[in-house]
Design an enzyme around this catalytic site. Structure first.
Site, PDB file in Angstrom:
ATOM      1  N   GLU A  23       0.833  -1.200   0.000  1.00  0.00           N
ATOM      2  CA  GLU A  23       0.000   0.000   0.000  1.00  0.00           C
ATOM      3  C   GLU A  23       0.867   1.249   0.000  1.00  0.00           C
ATOM      4  OE1 GLU A  23      -4.081  -1.345   2.273  1.00  0.00           O
ATOM      5  OE2 GLU A  23      -2.382  -0.779   3.548  1.00  0.00           O
ATOM      6  N   CYS A  26       0.093   6.088   9.849  1.00  0.00           N
ATOM      7  CA  CYS A  26       1.311   5.387  10.254  1.00  0.00           C
ATOM      8  C   CYS A  26       0.978   4.167  11.104  1.00  0.00           C
ATOM      9  CB  CYS A  26       2.216   6.324  11.056  1.00  0.00           C
ATOM     10  SG  CYS A  26       2.941   7.646  10.080  1.00  0.00           S
TER      11      CYS A  26
END
Length: 437
Positions: free
Chosen positions: A155, A417
């Protein structure tokens, strides 16, 4: 995802004598409990002696065929000559890929018609195929799911900010660092990504931008150039410094002027690591003014050993010494990334300890970016409260360490994150997508 996008500026730093924040110590900071890190909702890979498994080397699996982006311009020219064509064709191919963002022979009308298919096949083997994209922030944030040539999934996240466009890129399929708070590490390491696979994330993102796929498209003209990615953060899937050679090759292509590369500024590229100290020192010797970010997350070995398993190899002091060496060698200020986790690493005494360790090496060499923990599947860990976060930031600023709470993007689409991971649903969708091709 973007270390340059911050919620608020650093507070004014008072002289030490005027600071109203009293330093704390572990023995006197017992108001809140100390939570011990452990894997929750998944089984952490461990060695026979019970320690978290670390995977530094990529499994020996087949890599994608050599792509134009894997080669230097001289190597491309040599390959073109081997095919019986003049070497200037290599520059034309490079322009098509890096500037026109195309690998379609039909669009390469400046190449000999009878050789276009052959050249495209030789220089542009399939790399990343888009399986799906998720959009949030009114179209200003996009998470891409890519299928690689061997079926592996990665991704990347594209984000528009005022004045810049950032792409968070992946460098490995999965990750071998096994950090218990990071979704990517839960799947382990499948393999390293190739130089071209890393770069193709940027080229394809630039194509999406050119097509108007990232929110409001800026009007071109009157001196305004077409928009493209101008800020790269190696904070996607994988540990970049564990795939050192290919990551650095990719960085060289990013900053190489056209037609050899993308012509980006090195200062707009951030390489992040959990603390591979020898590789940090090696990075300092590259003589490239990129930004270096250290994902520290704890200033004490007792906690960091469990929170960041690689700390069993290189302790906090050694990693901070390597980070300071990067600053000394390059003159570039180091970023310290610190995910604030409720009752685990957000105690006031840890802010004080972190400040002491950073200041003991000098002033002005570092900037701390705390970030509230992004939730991952199956974990009950959560981000620190607003009050605790504020005190943590204030203590560091009061100690003279520039600190700014970092903005986070893409939580709604699991694109922030620590959230990037190929889920079982993603795998099923990728298989269905491949079968339909």
């Amino acid at each position: 995802m973007d270390p340059n996008k911050l919620n608020h500026g650093p507070a004014a730093v008072p002289p030490p004598s005027e600071s109203k924040l009293m330093k704390t110590r572990p023995a006197t900071d017992r108001v809140r409990p100390q939570v011990k890190p452990k894997a929750e909702g998944w089984k952490q890979l461990t060695t026979p002696d019970g320690r978290p498994t670390l995977q530094f080397a990529s499994p020996r699996v087949k890599q994608p065929a050599t792509h134009l982006a894997d080669l230097t311009l001289a190597e491309r020219e040599a390959k073109v000559v081997e095919m019986g064509l003049p070497k200037f064709r290599a520059k034309q191919l490079s322009v098509h890929y890096f500037e026109h963002r195309t690998t379609s022979p039909k669009e390469m009308t400046d190449l000999p018609k009878d050789r276009r298919e052959e050249l495209a096949e030789a220089f542009f083997p399939p790399l990343l195929t888009e399986v799906k994209r998720l959009v949030t922030d009114d179209g200003a944030t996009i998470k891409f799911l890519w299928r690689l040539f061997d079926g592996a999934l990665v991704e990347s996240v594209l984000m528009r900010y005022p004045g810049r466009i950032t792409l968070c890129v992946s460098s490995q399929c999965g990750c071998g660092m096994n950090c218990p708070f990071c979704a990517t590490g839960q799947a382990g390491l499948t393999r390293n990504m190739s130089t071209a696979e890393i770069l193709d994330q940027i080229v394809q993102a630039n194509r999406v931008i050119a097509e108007g796929g990232l929110g409001r498209k800026r009007t071109v003209g009157n001196g305004a150039e077409p928009e493209r990615v101008n800020n790269i953060v190696f904070m996607g899937m994988g540990e970049p410094l564990a795939n050192y050679k290919r990551v650095m090759n990719a960085v060289h292509r990013m900053i190489a002027p056209s037609p050899e590369g993308l012509g980006m500024s090195a200062r707009g590229i951030t390489v992040s690591t959990v603390g591979l100290a020898p590789a940090i020192r090696k990075l300092a010797d590259e003589d490239i003014p990129i930004t270096f970010a250290l994902s520290l997350h704890a200033p004490d070995d007792a906690l960091r050993d469990d929170l960041i398993p690689v700390n069993s190899r290189w302790k906090v002091e050694e990693v901070l010494d390597a980070a300071y060496h990067y600053y000394e060698k390059t003159g570039r200020r180091v970023s310290i990334e610190y995910a604030l986790i409720k009752d685990m690493n957000d105690h006031a005494w840890r802010a004080d300890l972190l400040a002491d360790k950073l200041n003991s090496r000098g002033r002005g060499w570092v900037h701390v970016n705390p970030i509230p923990l992004n939730p991952t599947p199956g974990s009950i860990w959560t981000s620190s409260s607003r009050e605790v976060t504020r005190e943590f930031v204030d203590r560091l600023n009061a100690a003279g360490v520039p600190t700014t709470l970092r903005d986070t993007r893409g939580k709604e689409i699991d694109g922030a994150c620590g959230q990037l991971v190929a889920t079982e649903q993603d795998k099923a969708e990728a298989e269905a997508f491949a079968a339909a091709q």
